[in-house]
Design an enzyme around this catalytic site. Structure first.
Site, PDB file in Angstrom:
ATOM      1  N   ASP A 104       0.695  -1.278  -0.040  1.00  0.00           N
ATOM      2  CA  ASP A 104       0.183   0.036  -0.295  1.00  0.00           C
ATOM      3  C   ASP A 104       0.646   1.382   0.196  1.00  0.00           C
ATOM      4  O   ASP A 104       0.181   2.352  -0.273  1.00  0.00           O
ATOM      5  CB  ASP A 104      -1.001   0.089   1.191  1.00  0.00           C
ATOM      6  CG  ASP A 104      -0.227  -0.097   2.603  1.00  0.00           C
ATOM      7  OD1 ASP A 104      -0.911  -0.773   3.411  1.00  0.00           O
ATOM      8  OD2 ASP A 104       0.807   0.338   2.711  1.00  0.00           O
ATOM      9  N   HIS A 119       7.109  -7.487  -1.258  1.00  0.00           N
ATOM     10  CA  HIS A 119       5.929  -7.967  -2.019  1.00  0.00           C
ATOM     11  C   HIS A 119       5.403  -7.075  -3.324  1.00  0.00           C
ATOM     12  O   HIS A 119       4.583  -7.117  -3.820  1.00  0.00           O
ATOM     13  CB  HIS A 119       4.624  -8.316  -1.322  1.00  0.00           C
ATOM     14  CG  HIS A 119       4.838  -9.600  -0.611  1.00  0.00           C
ATOM     15  ND1 HIS A 119       3.944  -9.941   0.691  1.00  0.00           N
ATOM     16  CD2 HIS A 119       5.898 -10.638  -0.401  1.00  0.00           C
ATOM     17  CE1 HIS A 119       4.608 -11.121   1.099  1.00  0.00           C
ATOM     18  NE2 HIS A 119       5.414 -11.145   0.564  1.00  0.00           N
ATOM     19  N   CYS A 130       9.558  -5.176 -22.028  1.00  0.00           N
ATOM     20  CA  CYS A 130      11.105  -4.622 -21.721  1.00  0.00           C
ATOM     21  C   CYS A 130      11.445  -4.856 -20.495  1.00  0.00           C
ATOM     22  O   CYS A 130      12.590  -4.381 -20.097  1.00  0.00           O
ATOM     23  CB  CYS A 130      11.124  -3.404 -22.332  1.00  0.00           C
ATOM     24  SG  CYS A 130      10.362  -2.069 -21.424  1.00  0.00           S
ATOM     25  N   CYS A 150       7.901   1.020 -24.768  1.00  0.00           N
ATOM     26  CA  CYS A 150       8.077   0.157 -25.794  1.00  0.00           C
ATOM     27  C   CYS A 150       6.394  -0.203 -26.298  1.00  0.00           C
ATOM     28  O   CYS A 150       6.296  -1.127 -27.108  1.00  0.00           O
ATOM     29  CB  CYS A 150       8.686  -1.183 -25.284  1.00  0.00           C
ATOM     30  SG  CYS A 150       7.837  -2.157 -24.289  1.00  0.00           S
ATOM     31  N   THR A 188       1.006  -9.568  11.110  1.00  0.00           N
ATOM     32  CA  THR A 188       1.047 -10.293  10.093  1.00  0.00           C
ATOM     33  C   THR A 188       0.624 -11.641  10.500  1.00  0.00           C
ATOM     34  O   THR A 188       1.001 -12.155  11.666  1.00  0.00           O
ATOM     35  CB  THR A 188       2.529 -10.562   9.622  1.00  0.00           C
ATOM     36  OG1 THR A 188       2.351 -11.479   8.374  1.00  0.00           O
ATOM     37  CG2 THR A 188       3.422 -10.959  10.233  1.00  0.00           C
TER      38      THR A 188
HETATM   39  N1  APR Z   1      -2.725  -4.052  14.809  1.00  0.00           N
HETATM   40  C1  APR Z   1      -1.884  -5.401  14.855  1.00  0.00           C
HETATM   41  N2  APR Z   1      -2.488  -6.377  13.903  1.00  0.00           N
HETATM   42  C2  APR Z   1      -3.455  -6.495  13.245  1.00  0.00           C
HETATM   43  C3  APR Z   1      -4.568  -5.481  13.250  1.00  0.00           C
HETATM   44  C4  APR Z   1      -4.110  -4.476  13.918  1.00  0.00           C
HETATM   45  N3  APR Z   1      -4.887  -3.181  14.157  1.00  0.00           N
HETATM   46  N4  APR Z   1      -5.577  -5.930  12.703  1.00  0.00           N
HETATM   47  C5  APR Z   1      -5.285  -7.159  12.166  1.00  0.00           C
HETATM   48  N5  APR Z   1      -4.173  -7.423  12.654  1.00  0.00           N
HETATM   49  C6  APR Z   1      -3.480  -8.841  12.485  1.00  0.00           C
HETATM   50  C7  APR Z   1      -4.377 -10.214  12.168  1.00  0.00           C
HETATM   51  O1  APR Z   1      -4.892 -10.577  13.400  1.00  0.00           O
HETATM   52  C8  APR Z   1      -3.683 -10.998  11.290  1.00  0.00           C
HETATM   53  O2  APR Z   1      -2.739 -11.902  12.011  1.00  0.00           O
HETATM   54  O3  APR Z   1      -2.843  -8.731  11.168  1.00  0.00           O
HETATM   55  C9  APR Z   1      -2.687 -10.163  10.595  1.00  0.00           C
HETATM   56  C10 APR Z   1      -3.246  -9.770   9.057  1.00  0.00           C
HETATM   57  O4  APR Z   1      -2.874 -11.170   8.253  1.00  0.00           O
HETATM   58  P1  APR Z   1      -3.266 -11.466   6.709  1.00  0.00           P
HETATM   59  O5  APR Z   1      -4.591 -10.708   6.417  1.00  0.00           O
HETATM   60  O6  APR Z   1      -3.068 -12.619   6.633  1.00  0.00           O
HETATM   61  O7  APR Z   1      -2.323 -10.155   6.244  1.00  0.00           O
HETATM   62  P2  APR Z   1      -0.669 -10.557   5.929  1.00  0.00           P
HETATM   63  O8  APR Z   1       0.063 -11.443   6.963  1.00  0.00           O
HETATM   64  O9  APR Z   1       0.184  -9.414   5.811  1.00  0.00           O
HETATM   65  O10 APR Z   1      -0.536 -11.439   4.682  1.00  0.00           O
HETATM   66  C11 APR Z   1       0.709 -11.977   3.936  1.00  0.00           C
HETATM   67  O11 APR Z   1      -0.252 -12.596   2.010  1.00  0.00           O
HETATM   68  O12 APR Z   1      -1.961 -12.398   0.762  1.00  0.00           O
HETATM   69  C12 APR Z   1      -0.601 -12.362   0.869  1.00  0.00           C
HETATM   70  O13 APR Z   1       1.039 -10.828  -0.399  1.00  0.00           O
HETATM   71  C13 APR Z   1      -0.047 -10.585   0.566  1.00  0.00           C
HETATM   72  O14 APR Z   1       1.603  -9.505   1.894  1.00  0.00           O
HETATM   73  C14 APR Z   1       0.238 -10.629   1.846  1.00  0.00           C
HETATM   74  C15 APR Z   1       0.844 -11.833   2.550  1.00  0.00           C
END
Ligand code: APR
Length: 239
Positions: A104, A119, A130, A150, A188
């Protein structure tokens, strides 16, 4: 939570090298949908139809339609206090690196400079002919955008499922994981590799690893400390 917060704060204050790994959760507080949360993107869309090289060669118009929708959604979003706290951490820490899975661009907008967007970035496009890479912030972007050099078909400069990370990003991230005293893993779900393996790499190299996430993840067991809550509330408290 209070004592864990104090422990992490003093560990960060004493650290010479800090690495931060972020995922979609850090941007959910800015209004950007996550992927696997309750209203996550992959609950409403099929990744295999939209975020793979096969999907793009099958139907580039559909893929661009979806990325256009995401660009329009993200274009109005601003970094939140968690993004800004990471910029402050970068400013304060001698050796610092940010590894983000987010496309983002909100870390950059907040002012982060020492970062790998492993990513890719939704505001960057790449020519399928190209290979030219450039920034494009058009909202909307034409459904089959062409290369200015191109005339080839452009694709989002994003790592799709089944594609490998850029070599430089992987090298830079691995070095930052192996050389840090502290790794913060923020927002994550820890299910997509290679990023899902990063906490273990840092831990093995002797780093103190902390997870900031309202929900447990597969890494929660291996980290040294867990702070259950939202990034925008916890990160400013650490500084
Ligand atoms: N603060 C902290 N963590 C949070 C919040 C918040 N406000 N809201 C949600 N989360 C947590 C959730 O509990 C979850 O564990 O963020 C995590 C989001 O997980 P995903 O939606 O799976 O995202 P991510 O881990 O970034 O995905 C990894 O997967 O789809 C592909 O390429 C894409 O980069 C992405 C990768």
């Amino acid at each position: 939570m209070k004592s864990d917060l104090a422990i992490l704060k003093s560990t960060l204050d004493a650290a010479g090298a800090v690495t931060v790994l972020t995922g979609a959760g850090i941007s959910s507080d800015s209004g950007v949908p996550t992927f696997r949360g309750t209203d996550g993107l992959w609950r409403n869309f099929r990744a295999e139809d939209l975020a793979t090289p096969q999907a793009f060669s099958r139907d580039p118009r559909l893929v661009w339609e979806w990325y256009n929708w995401r660009r329009e959604l993200i274009a109005s979003k601003q970094p939140n206090p968690a993004h800004h706290a990471i910029v402050e951490l970068e400013r304060r820490t001698g050796r610092f690196w940010l590894i983000t899975q987010n496309v983002d661009g909100l870390h950059r907008s907040a002012g982060s400079e020492k970062l790998s967007e492993i990513h890719g970035n939704i505001w960057m496009v790449r020519c399928t002919a190209c290979g030219r890479i450039e920034e494009n912030r058009d909202v909307p972007i034409p459904f089959l955008p062409s290369c200015r050099q191109c005339g080839g078909l452009l694709r989002p400069h994003i790592i799709w499922f089944g594609e490998s990370l850029g070599h430089e990003d992987l090298m830079r991230s691995t070095a930052a994981l192996k050389q840090c005293d502290v790794l913060l893993v923020i927002g994550t779900s820890g299910v997509v590799y290679p990023a899902a393996g990063f906490a273990a790499v840092a831990k093995e190299a002797g780093a103190f690893v902390a997870e900031i996430n309202p929900e447990p993840t597969p890494q929660s067991e291996l980290v040294d400390l867990v702070l259950r809550g939202r990034a925008k509330e916890i990160m400013p408290l650490l500084l």
